[in-house]
Scaffold this active site. Structure first.
Site, PDB file in Angstrom:
ATOM      1  N   ASP A  67       0.726  -1.239   0.110  1.00 17.35           N
ATOM      2  CA  ASP A  67       0.071  -0.018   0.083  1.00 17.35           C
ATOM      3  C   ASP A  67       0.717   1.233  -0.147  1.00 17.35           C
ATOM      4  OD1 ASP A  67       1.072  -0.401   2.489  1.00 17.35           O
ATOM      5  OD2 ASP A  67      -1.005  -0.859   3.588  1.00 17.35           O
ATOM      6  N   ASN A 136      -7.723  -2.391  14.364  1.00 17.22           N
ATOM      7  CA  ASN A 136      -8.917  -2.657  13.953  1.00 17.22           C
ATOM      8  C   ASN A 136      -9.139  -3.855  13.039  1.00 17.22           C
ATOM      9  OD1 ASN A 136      -7.996  -1.838  11.619  1.00 17.22           O
ATOM     10  ND2 ASN A 136      -9.362   0.180  11.569  1.00 17.22           N
ATOM     11  N   HIS A 138      -7.435  -4.241  10.204  1.00 17.70           N
ATOM     12  CA  HIS A 138      -6.971  -4.230   8.871  1.00 17.70           C
ATOM     13  C   HIS A 138      -5.787  -4.783   8.349  1.00 17.70           C
ATOM     14  CE1 HIS A 138      -4.772  -0.095   9.845  1.00 17.70           C
ATOM     15  NE2 HIS A 138      -4.200  -0.955   9.404  1.00 17.70           N
ATOM     16  N   GLU A 143      -9.811  -1.590   5.264  1.00 14.24           N
ATOM     17  CA  GLU A 143     -10.343  -1.460   6.339  1.00 14.24           C
ATOM     18  C   GLU A 143     -11.694  -2.084   6.752  1.00 14.24           C
ATOM     19  OE1 GLU A 143      -9.063   0.575   8.674  1.00 14.24           O
ATOM     20  OE2 GLU A 143      -8.387   2.617   7.936  1.00 14.24           O
TER      21      GLU A 143
HETATM   22  C1  GLP Z   1      -0.565   0.335   8.626  1.00 18.45           C
HETATM   23  C2  GLP Z   1      -0.282  -0.433   7.319  1.00 18.45           C
HETATM   24  C3  GLP Z   1      -0.411  -1.907   7.451  1.00 18.45           C
HETATM   25  C4  GLP Z   1       0.229  -2.419   8.655  1.00 18.45           C
HETATM   26  C5  GLP Z   1      -0.494  -1.879   9.934  1.00 18.45           C
HETATM   27  C6  GLP Z   1       0.064  -2.294  11.290  1.00 18.45           C
HETATM   28  O1  GLP Z   1      -1.517   0.883   8.659  1.00 18.45           O
HETATM   29  N1  GLP Z   1      -1.025   0.059   6.349  1.00 18.45           N
HETATM   30  O2  GLP Z   1       0.066  -2.646   6.268  1.00 18.45           O
HETATM   31  O3  GLP Z   1       0.407  -3.788   8.650  1.00 18.45           O
HETATM   32  O4  GLP Z   1      -0.793  -0.624   9.590  1.00 18.45           O
HETATM   33  O5  GLP Z   1       1.334  -1.323  11.447  1.00 18.45           O
HETATM   34  P1  GLP Z   1       2.501  -1.530  12.880  1.00 18.45           P
HETATM   35  O6  GLP Z   1       2.987  -2.706  12.294  1.00 18.45           O
HETATM   36  O7  GLP Z   1       2.919  -0.587  12.618  1.00 18.45           O
HETATM   37  O8  GLP Z   1       1.482  -2.054  13.827  1.00 18.45           O
END
Ligand code: GLP
Length: 253
Positions: A67, A136, A138, A143
């Site tokens: 993404d 959440n 995702h 989302e």
């Molecule tokens: C972000 C990214 C995801 C990621 C998630 C968790 O929003 N778009 O790809 O897996 O959040 O992030 P973190 O590993 O910093 O908790």
């Protein structure tokens, strides 16, 4: 579904790094789906060390990131392209032309999304997709409420995701409201999915993803339908899993 529970973040990162390193040694031309966020950083550091030690090479690896924020150029300090450049790509021997991150700074978003899907297909599909998980539930930027059947597309970020991710920006206002993300169908199309989660903040999402109903309200729950999905957790992220589940998993201590 395979679940590994490691003692802490360091052990989780090591296990995940070794998992992928083993796959790369068996197939040096692997197509890797990569993720941003804090969670995979420890794994990336292991890969960087292995490349420096001469025991691992990404020379023939192709990568596709999940993404990118909409409206940020690749050169923006908070773009996911920049994150990947700094945290991984510039420190390993991957061919820069074989690294792909959606472009957040394009006019014709729909065309770009179709092109991204086409590139993945042209590369032969994703062999291993690495995933973090949002609080959440995702995955990528899919989302709650996202259709399971979608390929790469533009999404509106939830308020909670923007708040959590504001740590990578100066202010909450600077966090883009939209992003481009591979869809849940791209993720399900990967031959193998490896999900990393660390810390008790992720424990609810992990519990629901693994044991809850498969529902679009919890995007990660779709992974229950994937034929080859591996969760690599630390104990804190696994703390809500009932004992009977914990006892049936591959513990690595
Ligand atoms: C972000 C990214 C995801 C990621 C998630 C968790 O929003 N778009 O790809 O897996 O959040 O992030 P973190 O590993 O910093 O908790």
């Amino acid at each position: 579904m395979k679940i590994y529970i490691e003692k802490d973040y360091a052990a989780m990162s090591k296990r995940a790094a070794e998992w992928v390193e083993h796959a790369i040694r068996s197939n040096p031309q692997l197509v890797l789906g990569l993720a941003t966020g804090s969670t995979p950083l420890g794994m990336y550091r292991h890969w960087i060390q292995s490349v420096a030690a001469g025991t691992l090479s990404f020379k023939n690896i192709t990568s596709f990131n999940l993404d990118e924020y909409l409206g940020l150029s690749a050169a923006h300090p908070s773009s996911y392209r920049m994150f990947m450049e700094e945290q991984l790509f510039r420190q390993i021997d991957i061919d820069p032309s074989q690294t792909h991150v959606p472009n957040g700074d394009m006019e014709h978003t729909e065309d770009h999304c179709r092109e991204y899907d086409r590139l993945i297909e042209q590369a032969g599909g994703i062999d291993i997709q690495i995933l973090g998980i949002g609080e959440n539930g995702h995955i990528g930027f899919n989302e709650p409420g996202e259709d399971f059947g979608r390929l790469t597309h533009v999404v509106r970020l939830s308020d909670s995701t923007r708040r959590v991710n504001s740590r990578f920006f100066n202010t909450l206002k600077e966090v883009p409201t939209h992003a481009v993300t591979m869809g849940l169908k791209n993720i399900m199309n990967a031959r193998q999915v490896v999900v990393l989660a660390s810390g008790d903040k992720k424990s609810r999402a992990v519990e629901q993803a693994l044991l809850g109903k498969v529902t679009e309200h919890l995007p990660a729950s779709v992974l229950q339908l994937h034929p080859d999905c591996v969760f690599i957790l630390d104990e804190a992220a696994a703390c809500r899993l009932p004992d009977e589940v914990k006892h049936n998993v591959e513990m690595a201590r």
